[in-house]
Scaffold this active site. Structure first.
Site, PDB file in Angstrom:
ATOM      1  N   ASN A 183     -14.932 145.738  11.603  1.00 13.24           N
ATOM      2  CA  ASN A 183     -15.764 146.383  12.625  1.00 13.24           C
ATOM      3  C   ASN A 183     -14.892 146.576  13.866  1.00 13.24           C
ATOM      4  O   ASN A 183     -13.709 146.197  13.879  1.00 13.24           O
ATOM      5  CB  ASN A 183     -17.013 145.537  12.915  1.00 13.24           C
ATOM      6  CG  ASN A 183     -18.019 146.282  13.787  1.00 13.24           C
ATOM      7  OD1 ASN A 183     -18.335 147.443  13.525  1.00 13.24           O
ATOM      8  ND2 ASN A 183     -18.503 145.654  14.838  1.00 13.24           N
ATOM      9  N   LYS A 184     -15.481 147.145  14.896  1.00  7.09           N
ATOM     10  CA  LYS A 184     -14.734 147.472  16.116  1.00  7.09           C
ATOM     11  C   LYS A 184     -13.884 146.297  16.602  1.00  7.09           C
ATOM     12  O   LYS A 184     -14.343 145.155  16.592  1.00  7.09           O
ATOM     13  CB  LYS A 184     -15.750 147.887  17.193  1.00  7.09           C
ATOM     14  CG  LYS A 184     -15.178 148.273  18.536  1.00  7.09           C
ATOM     15  CD  LYS A 184     -14.090 149.296  18.481  1.00  7.09           C
ATOM     16  CE  LYS A 184     -14.477 150.571  17.778  1.00  7.09           C
ATOM     17  NZ  LYS A 184     -13.304 151.426  17.434  1.00  7.09           N
ATOM     18  N   ASP A 211     -17.792 148.750   9.636  1.00  3.70           N
ATOM     19  CA  ASP A 211     -17.155 149.985   9.163  1.00  3.70           C
ATOM     20  C   ASP A 211     -16.806 149.911   7.690  1.00  3.70           C
ATOM     21  O   ASP A 211     -16.761 150.926   6.996  1.00  3.70           O
ATOM     22  CB  ASP A 211     -15.909 150.291   9.985  1.00  3.70           C
ATOM     23  CG  ASP A 211     -16.338 150.790  11.347  1.00  3.70           C
ATOM     24  OD1 ASP A 211     -16.630 149.956  12.221  1.00  3.70           O
ATOM     25  OD2 ASP A 211     -16.446 152.012  11.507  1.00  3.70           O
ATOM     26  N   GLN A 243     -17.574 152.119  23.964  1.00  4.92           N
ATOM     27  CA  GLN A 243     -18.810 152.454  23.232  1.00  4.92           C
ATOM     28  C   GLN A 243     -19.996 151.630  23.730  1.00  4.92           C
ATOM     29  O   GLN A 243     -21.133 152.093  23.709  1.00  4.92           O
ATOM     30  CB  GLN A 243     -18.636 152.202  21.726  1.00  4.92           C
ATOM     31  CG  GLN A 243     -17.736 153.184  21.002  1.00  4.92           C
ATOM     32  CD  GLN A 243     -16.319 152.682  20.910  1.00  4.92           C
ATOM     33  OE1 GLN A 243     -15.855 151.941  21.774  1.00  4.92           O
ATOM     34  NE2 GLN A 243     -15.605 153.088  19.883  1.00  4.92           N
TER      35      GLN A 243
HETATM   36  O1  MRU Z   1     -14.486 153.704  16.472  1.00  4.44           O
HETATM   37  P1  MRU Z   1     -15.964 153.788  16.265  1.00  4.44           P
HETATM   38  O2  MRU Z   1     -16.728 154.013  17.516  1.00  4.44           O
HETATM   39  O3  MRU Z   1     -16.301 154.780  15.187  1.00  4.44           O
HETATM   40  O4  MRU Z   1     -16.363 152.360  15.727  1.00  4.44           O
HETATM   41  C1  MRU Z   1     -17.701 152.108  15.437  1.00  4.44           C
HETATM   42  C2  MRU Z   1     -17.981 150.715  15.036  1.00  4.44           C
HETATM   43  O5  MRU Z   1     -17.103 149.873  14.941  1.00  4.44           O
HETATM   44  C3  MRU Z   1     -19.394 150.389  14.657  1.00  4.44           C
HETATM   45  O6  MRU Z   1     -19.708 149.087  14.985  1.00  4.44           O
HETATM   46  C4  MRU Z   1     -19.589 150.596  13.152  1.00  4.44           C
HETATM   47  O7  MRU Z   1     -19.103 151.847  12.762  1.00  4.44           O
HETATM   48  C5  MRU Z   1     -20.991 150.458  12.739  1.00  4.44           C
HETATM   49  S1  MRU Z   1     -21.993 151.771  13.316  1.00  4.44           S
HETATM   50  C6  MRU Z   1     -23.546 151.585  12.709  1.00  4.44           C
END
Ligand code: MRU
Length: 346
Positions: free
Chosen positions: A247-248, A237, A196
């Site tokens: 979070n990620k 998240d 990402q």
């Molecule tokens: O797996 P993803 O790409 O949906 O994970 C996204 C994240 O971890 C973001 O940092 C989080 O959703 C915040 S987005 C404003």
């Protein structure tokens, strides 16, 4: 530059396909709620707030095909649609928050016709999208105060326009700081396995002419040791009532590194990401994704056949590593449990 990851057009949901960025800028057309559910599960649209918006639009799309017979059969179908959307990804609470909002619309308007309910649901989905962008901008105003002119900011994953209705949480703060005339440089962690950072954060910052340097995830510690990072800002998240933050995957290690190197570590997220129903991060369900995301890079196998693989998509950063949580209602500092509660009871 306006980036619109999710659009409602001619009674279809259009999603900017985040699996193929940056090579291709293409919208995937969703005609059914099953199309939207599939798109969420397979990361056509991703990022907690964006997933919430897409979920609401998926529901609004789904109810259009329910035959206008009677309320009871409508409610059974409506429930089925909500359950299908809810089963897509478990960690980002915005998904469930958006479904709840859509359910409230139905259950508070049971007296109106099925057709009218459909229109109300579409209106609510569009409202969620609009409110998300507005909330990102408020977060930008609150958060940009922490960014000094000339700062170098490290971010992880993509918490930008692509991950929201269209402005960004962590990247929204950077956008706001830039709009105030501050010169900012962003270091984007590549963010294995889905990339990402390398693909999406770099793509949208380049579009906005914000200087960005991509590093692989394992380079962050060395950069911090060399005093080349002034602050870290990430999205979230799901945030538990005590401030523990999912979070990620890889966010937790950054938070530990930040503490060691005395670098502020900020979490940016709207109130819809805070789950007051759970006390600590231990209760946050962590999604595990397909092994192929780790064993392969862009379709090419990197790991020998038969080797075991683990692929958790998120980790939880304990609240003690977080310097502040920047929300759309203001900035929250420690003690998080008390101050987050105060924020909602304002
Ligand atoms: O797996 P993803 O790409 O949906 O994970 C996204 C994240 O971890 C973001 O940092 C989080 O959703 C915040 S987005 C404003």
């Amino acid at each position: 530059m306006t980036i619109q990851p999710i659009k409602w057009k001619d009674d279809k949901v259009l999603l900017l396909d985040q699996r193929v960025l940056p090579e291709k800028e293409a919208y995937l057309e969703c005609r059914t709620y099953q199309d939207v559910a599939h798109a969420i599960k397979h990361m056509v649209v991703r990022g907690a707030p964006a997933v919430g918006v897409a979920a609401a639009m998926g529901i609004a799309l789904g109810v259009r095909t329910i035959p206008e017979k009677n309320k009871n059969s409508f409610l059974i179908q409506f429930d089925k649609i909500c359950n299908t959307i809810a089963a897509t990804r478990p960690t980002a609470v915005n998904l469930f928050w958006a479904i709840e909002r859509m359910k409230n619309v139905v259950y508070q308007n049971l007296h109106v016709s099925i057709k009218a309910l459909g229109l109300l649901l579409k209106k609510e989905a569009l409202k969620i999208l609009k409110e998300d962008i507005e909330s990102n901008k408020r977060m930008g105003t609150y958060g940009s105060k922490f960014i000094k002119n000339g700062a170098v900011i490290l971010t992880h994953c993509n918490a930008g326009a692509l991950a929201t209705g269209g402005y960004g949480t962590a990247l929204g703060i950077i956008r706001a700081a830039k709009d105030q005339g501050k010169k900012i440089q962003v270091i984007a962690d590549e963010t294995r396995p889905f990339l990402q950072g390398a693909r999406l954060t770099a793509w949208e910052l380049k579009k906005d002419r914000i200087p960005v340097t991509v590093i692989t995830d394992n380079m962050a510690a060395f950069m911090m040791q060399q005093k080349r990072i002034d602050a870290i800002i990430v999205g979230a998240d799901r945030i538990a009532a005590n401030g523990d933050t999912a979070n990620k995957i890889g966010t937790y290690s950054l938070a530990i590194l930040a503490k060691e190197h005395k670098i502020p570590f900020y979490v940016a997220a709207p109130l819809s990401t805070i789950d007051f129903k759970i006390k600590t991060g231990k209760e946050i369900p962590i999604e595990e994704r397909a092994k192929e995301e780790v064993s392969h890079i862009r379709g090419k196998r990197m790991v020998p056949h038969g080797v075991s693989i683990w692929n958790p998509a998120f980790d939880v950063t304990p609240n003690r590593f977080v310097s502040a949580i920047i929300t759309d209602q203001g900035v929250v500092k420690k003690p998080f449990q008390k101050n987050l509660k105060k924020l909602v009871s304002k």
